[in-house]
Motif scaffolding. Structure first.
Motif, PDB file in Angstrom:
ATOM      1  N   LEU A   7      47.952  39.307  40.107  1.00  0.00           N
ATOM      2  CA  LEU A   7      46.742  39.866  39.528  1.00  0.00           C
ATOM      3  C   LEU A   7      45.567  39.066  40.070  1.00  0.00           C
ATOM      4  N   CYS A   8      44.560  39.761  40.570  1.00  0.00           N
ATOM      5  CA  CYS A   8      43.427  39.099  41.217  1.00  0.00           C
ATOM      6  C   CYS A   8      42.130  39.393  40.473  1.00  0.00           C
ATOM      7  N   SER A   9      41.193  38.470  40.627  1.00  0.00           N
ATOM      8  CA  SER A   9      39.859  38.654  40.076  1.00  0.00           C
ATOM      9  C   SER A   9      39.094  39.655  40.934  1.00  0.00           C
ATOM     10  N   GLU A  10      38.413  40.576  40.295  1.00  0.00           N
ATOM     11  CA  GLU A  10      37.600  41.549  41.024  1.00  0.00           C
ATOM     12  C   GLU A  10      36.183  41.035  41.251  1.00  0.00           C
ATOM     13  N   VAL A  11      35.835  39.920  40.608  1.00  0.00           N
ATOM     14  CA  VAL A  11      34.467  39.391  40.672  1.00  0.00           C
ATOM     15  C   VAL A  11      34.474  37.871  40.789  1.00  0.00           C
ATOM     16  N   THR A  12      33.344  37.323  41.180  1.00  0.00           N
ATOM     17  CA  THR A  12      33.116  35.891  41.073  1.00  0.00           C
ATOM     18  C   THR A  12      32.510  35.661  39.697  1.00  0.00           C
ATOM     19  N   ILE A  34      40.080  38.165  30.254  1.00  0.00           N
ATOM     20  CA  ILE A  34      38.745  38.730  30.418  1.00  0.00           C
ATOM     21  C   ILE A  34      37.896  37.718  31.174  1.00  0.00           C
ATOM     22  N   LEU A  35      37.270  38.201  32.240  1.00  0.00           N
ATOM     23  CA  LEU A  35      36.365  37.374  33.028  1.00  0.00           C
ATOM     24  C   LEU A  35      34.937  37.683  32.615  1.00  0.00           C
ATOM     25  N   GLU A  36      34.045  36.727  32.853  1.00  0.00           N
ATOM     26  CA  GLU A  36      32.636  36.938  32.563  1.00  0.00           C
ATOM     27  C   GLU A  36      31.860  36.709  33.848  1.00  0.00           C
ATOM     28  N   SER A  37      31.015  37.664  34.175  1.00  0.00           N
ATOM     29  CA  SER A  37      30.172  37.554  35.361  1.00  0.00           C
ATOM     30  C   SER A  37      28.831  38.212  35.069  1.00  0.00           C
ATOM     31  N   MET A  38      27.770  37.474  35.204  1.00  0.00           N
ATOM     32  CA  MET A  38      26.413  37.996  34.967  1.00  0.00           C
ATOM     33  C   MET A  38      26.320  38.662  33.595  1.00  0.00           C
ATOM     34  N   LYS A  39      26.847  38.009  32.577  1.00  0.00           N
ATOM     35  CA  LYS A  39      26.813  38.463  31.177  1.00  0.00           C
ATOM     36  C   LYS A  39      27.632  39.728  30.916  1.00  0.00           C
ATOM     37  N   ILE A  42      34.633  41.505  32.259  1.00  0.00           N
ATOM     38  CA  ILE A  42      35.461  42.278  33.183  1.00  0.00           C
ATOM     39  C   ILE A  42      36.933  41.982  32.881  1.00  0.00           C
ATOM     40  N   PRO A  43      37.702  42.987  32.424  1.00  0.00           N
ATOM     41  CA  PRO A  43      39.112  42.735  32.117  1.00  0.00           C
ATOM     42  C   PRO A  43      39.971  42.665  33.388  1.00  0.00           C
ATOM     43  N   VAL A  44      40.984  41.803  33.348  1.00  0.00           N
ATOM     44  CA  VAL A  44      42.024  41.781  34.382  1.00  0.00           C
ATOM     45  C   VAL A  44      43.201  42.511  33.754  1.00  0.00           C
ATOM     46  N   ILE A  45      43.577  43.651  34.348  1.00  0.00           N
ATOM     47  CA  ILE A  45      44.541  44.568  33.741  1.00  0.00           C
ATOM     48  C   ILE A  45      45.852  44.571  34.530  1.00  0.00           C
ATOM     49  N   ALA A  46      46.977  44.532  33.793  1.00  0.00           N
ATOM     50  CA  ALA A  46      48.295  44.609  34.429  1.00  0.00           C
ATOM     51  C   ALA A  46      48.487  45.992  35.021  1.00  0.00           C
ATOM     52  N   GLU A  47      48.907  46.035  36.272  1.00  0.00           N
ATOM     53  CA  GLU A  47      49.117  47.315  36.944  1.00  0.00           C
ATOM     54  C   GLU A  47      50.531  47.846  36.742  1.00  0.00           C
ATOM     55  N   GLU A  48      51.453  46.950  36.364  1.00  0.00           N
ATOM     56  CA  GLU A  48      52.847  47.339  36.109  1.00  0.00           C
ATOM     57  C   GLU A  48      53.367  46.552  34.917  1.00  0.00           C
ATOM     58  N   PRO A  49      54.352  47.097  34.200  1.00  0.00           N
ATOM     59  CA  PRO A  49      54.948  46.334  33.103  1.00  0.00           C
ATOM     60  C   PRO A  49      55.804  45.201  33.652  1.00  0.00           C
TER      61      PRO A  49
END
Length: 75
Positions: A7-12, A34-39, A42-49
């Motif tokens: 699972l990767c971060s979509e944002v800095t 949950i990541l925070e970027s510029m207030k 952004i959730p990090v979501i599992a793509e598979e069980p």
């Protein structure tokens, strides 16, 4: 055969809240952290069980876009 999904971060930004713990079973669509970027949150979501086998970050850590933040093992 077990498969490892990164699972990767979509944002800095920074890790605001970790919602799942190592060893926990997760379903497709579960929010792992949950990541925070510029207030914005952004959730990090599992793509598979599968089973969360490794967290590569802790709460309040800074993350870069594309950085691996967790590994899920699925069947």
């Amino acid at each position: 055969m077990m498969k490892k999904n990164e699972l990767c971060s979509e944002v800095t930004g920074s890790v605001w809240k970790i919602k799942k713990q190592v060893g926990e079973e997760i379903l497709e669509g579960d929010i792992v952290m949950i990541l925070e970027s510029m207030k914005m949150e952004i959730p990090v979501i599992a793509e598979e069980p599968g089973t969360l086998i490794e967290l590569k970050v802790s709460e309040e850590d800074t993350v870069a876009e594309g950085q691996i933040v967790a590994i899920v093992e699925s069947k």
